[in-house]
Design an enzyme around this catalytic site. Sequence first.
Site, PDB file in Angstrom:
ATOM      1  N   CYS A 239      26.553 -24.525 -55.720  1.00 31.73           N
ATOM      2  CA  CYS A 239      26.184 -24.396 -54.305  1.00 31.73           C
ATOM      3  C   CYS A 239      25.036 -25.338 -53.946  1.00 31.73           C
ATOM      4  CB  CYS A 239      25.717 -22.979 -53.970  1.00 31.73           C
ATOM      5  SG  CYS A 239      26.625 -21.659 -54.753  1.00 31.73           S
ATOM      6  N   ASP A 240      24.022 -25.380 -54.780  1.00 33.16           N
ATOM      7  CA  ASP A 240      22.766 -26.011 -54.376  1.00 33.16           C
ATOM      8  C   ASP A 240      22.409 -27.298 -55.118  1.00 33.16           C
ATOM      9  OD1 ASP A 240      22.365 -23.943 -52.596  1.00 33.16           O
ATOM     10  OD2 ASP A 240      21.308 -22.711 -54.043  1.00 33.16           O
TER      11      ASP A 240
ATOM     12  N   CYS B  53      22.829 -20.773 -58.287  1.00 37.98           N
ATOM     13  CA  CYS B  53      24.166 -21.367 -58.201  1.00 37.98           C
ATOM     14  C   CYS B  53      24.080 -22.891 -58.111  1.00 37.98           C
ATOM     15  CB  CYS B  53      24.910 -20.807 -56.996  1.00 37.98           C
ATOM     16  SG  CYS B  53      26.547 -21.527 -56.794  1.00 37.98           S
TER      17      CYS B  53
END
Length: 310
Positions: free
Chosen positions: A137-138, A134
């Site tokens: 997200c990261d 992701c």
Amino acid sequence: MNRVRCLIIGSGPAGYTAAIYASRANLQPVLIEGPQLGGQLTTTTEVENFPGYPDGVEPFQMMDDMRRQAERFGTTFVSGVVTKVDFSVSPKKVIVEDEIEYEADAVIIATGASAKYLGIESERTYKGRGVSACATCDGFFYRKKTVAVVGGGDTACEEANYLAGLCEKVYMIVRKPFLRASEIMQQRVLNNPKIEVLFEHNTLQLTGEGKVQGADLIYRKGEPDEELRHIAIDGFFLAIGHHPNTDLFKDYVARDAEGYILVDGDSPRTNVPGVFAAGDCADPHYRQAIVAAGSGAKAAIEADKYIKSL
Ligand code: NDP
């Protein structure tokens, strides 16, 4: 036999939020928590984009906060895997671990989706230490660094573009000699000077001391000009698709060709009255905790309405 009004399957942001709303509506919900407590989110390192956590939050902490909030209003948690359902009857039947049987007026499916992985050993070794599925997200953890995105579809292109806004350099590892993504996404990738597309490459393994520092690739495997190549990278992002965890419901609930549960427009209603779907199991597009939480709230509100109409 356990008789309940509202049964929630899944312990990610959608499931827990549904539980908070359902318990506050006095539905005394039972939530079945599968093996991955907290859901997909817990495969990330830190959550920085969920409103209410200005300093970011460790994913297990956030999911535990949600769980405790649901518990406070009376949600009962049951640990186990749902092995069978029967939605052809009313109340609906849900069987956990082949033996504990529940009958529920309303069922909220919040079983999420699982990112597909390549299946190579080193992916597991470095999970959370350079391997992610992701970028939203990261990606932030790889500012000014070099990363690789695997895949040639719209998700991979979108993630590569997103990462190019943060990183020094982005490789795309594409197994075919072309991108499968829509034309516009392809153009964005191919015109971005920070992105280098490695066509006809497959990943053999990831390398590094305790975290990802490189990837061994094979170019044109099986062809006369086959060649081993190595790239130095700090992050390895999988974007080869997701698989919604919905197979268990396929005999009753309408799904699209990919297996995502079909809902009624903006509402979490499925084709089965009294069965609702929330979160990533019904969302091929956004895949964000905040969106899943919102749809969990909607599902509980709809379940409450449905139960009151019985
Ligand atoms: P796709 O199935 O479209 O693409 C998956 C990609 O991963 C393909 O390039 C595929 O290669 C590659 N792949 C699959 N397995 C492997 C493997 N084992 N090794 C290497 N590469 C592999 O999935 P997406 O998640 O990209 O998209 C899913 C759907 O969502 C699509 O319909 C897409 O259009 C849509 N979507 C739309 C967006 C938008 O419009 N903004 C954004 C994101 C998704 P190959 O081509 O060789 O099969």
